[in-house]
Design an enzyme around this catalytic site. Structure first.
Site, PDB file in Angstrom:
ATOM      1  N   ASP A  86       0.853  -1.182   0.000  1.00  0.00           N
ATOM      2  CA  ASP A  86       0.000   0.000   0.000  1.00  0.00           C
ATOM      3  C   ASP A  86       0.893   1.238   0.000  1.00  0.00           C
ATOM      4  O   ASP A  86       1.735   1.394   0.890  1.00  0.00           O
ATOM      5  CB  ASP A  86      -0.890  -0.012   1.245  1.00  0.00           C
ATOM      6  N   ASP A 111       4.217  -0.092  -8.512  1.00  0.00           N
ATOM      7  CA  ASP A 111       3.869   0.652  -9.725  1.00  0.00           C
ATOM      8  C   ASP A 111       3.612   2.121  -9.393  1.00  0.00           C
ATOM      9  O   ASP A 111       3.114   2.864 -10.237  1.00  0.00           O
ATOM     10  CB  ASP A 111       2.627   0.030 -10.382  1.00  0.00           C
TER      11      ASP A 111
END
Length: 249
Positions: A153, A189
């Site tokens: 996260d 990403d």
């Protein structure tokens, strides 16, 4: 430490740490504990299979980690936040003589990996359904050959940066439990989190970034198994970055 790429458009460029919020806390693994309702078989796996594969650090002496696997493994690796378990399952199948500890507080992720473990009769995975920082604190010094943190996260809001798993304190904890020559691997990403991770690892005297050319961080390492989240990111036009850091001697 090798020089960090200086291309301003490169997602791995180092960002001056003064641009980051001052860290606080100990890098706890923040995450949702429960998502959608479990199916009947998933609930059964949580109730009956998970207790056989999980362990409570408060009740176990960590001096001999291989005992968790019946002494049948040559080395131990952990994956922090394994999500649906695609990468962890593939690694366990590819390296049957390595013991894997998967850390995931999200109940639905546990249910998914338990179903795969049962279906494939995998014997070299143990599970920890708690805080990864607690696990790192419990592990013996130089006890691991590798730690993977894949698509964590990113906590994108500035006020939440203190919740990111990569912090100075957790890097020190990772360095303590990795054996010399062991690796910490990170995939994301999110360009900002990549830069954050490089900035923090660059400050640590315990790690060396293993990239020698752009392809080393732009492409997955050999044998990497793409996760479902990774495939989704690719479909949505987000390019992941693959970072490898070696624990110095």
């Amino acid at each position: 430490m090798m020089a960090v790429a200086s291309d301003l458009h490169d997602p791995c460029r180092i960002v001056d740490d003064t641009s980051f919020r001052r860290e606080s806390g100990h890098g706890s693994f923040f995450g949702r504990r429960k998502g959608h309702k479990l199916r009947s078989h998933q609930s059964d796996l949580i109730a009956h299979l998970l207790p056989r594969l999980s362990f409570d650090p408060a009740k176990i002496e960590p001096s001999n980690l291989t005992a968790l696997f019946g002494g049948q493994v040559d080395e131990i690796r952990i994956e922090i936040g394994f999500g649906g378990g695609e990468h962890l399952i593939a690694e366990a199948l590819a390296f049957p003589h390595t013991g894997f500890i998967g850390c995931e507080p999200y109940v639905n992720g546990m249910a998914k990996i338990l179903a795969q473990i049962e279906a494939r009769d995998i014997r070299n995975i143990r599970l920890f359904a708690g805080d990864a920082s607690e696990l790192l604190a419990w592990l013996p010094e130089s006890s691991l050959s590798r730690i993977d943190l894949i698509h964590p996260d990113p906590w994108p809001k500035r006020r939440h940066w203190k919740r990111r798993f990569v912090q100075n304190a957790t890097i020190a904890a990772i360095a303590r439990v990795l054996r010399p020559g062991g690796e910490f691997r990170f995939v994301s990403d999110i360009a900002d989190y990549c830069a954050w991770t490089l900035a923090h690892l660059a400050r640590s005297p315990d790690f060396v970034w293993l990239a020698e050319r752009a392809a080393d961080w732009r492409n997955p390492w050999p044998g990497y198994t793409m996760t479902r989240y990774g495939r989704k990111a690719t479909r949505e036009g987000r390019r992941a970055t693959y970072l490898r850091f070696r624990r110095t001697d």
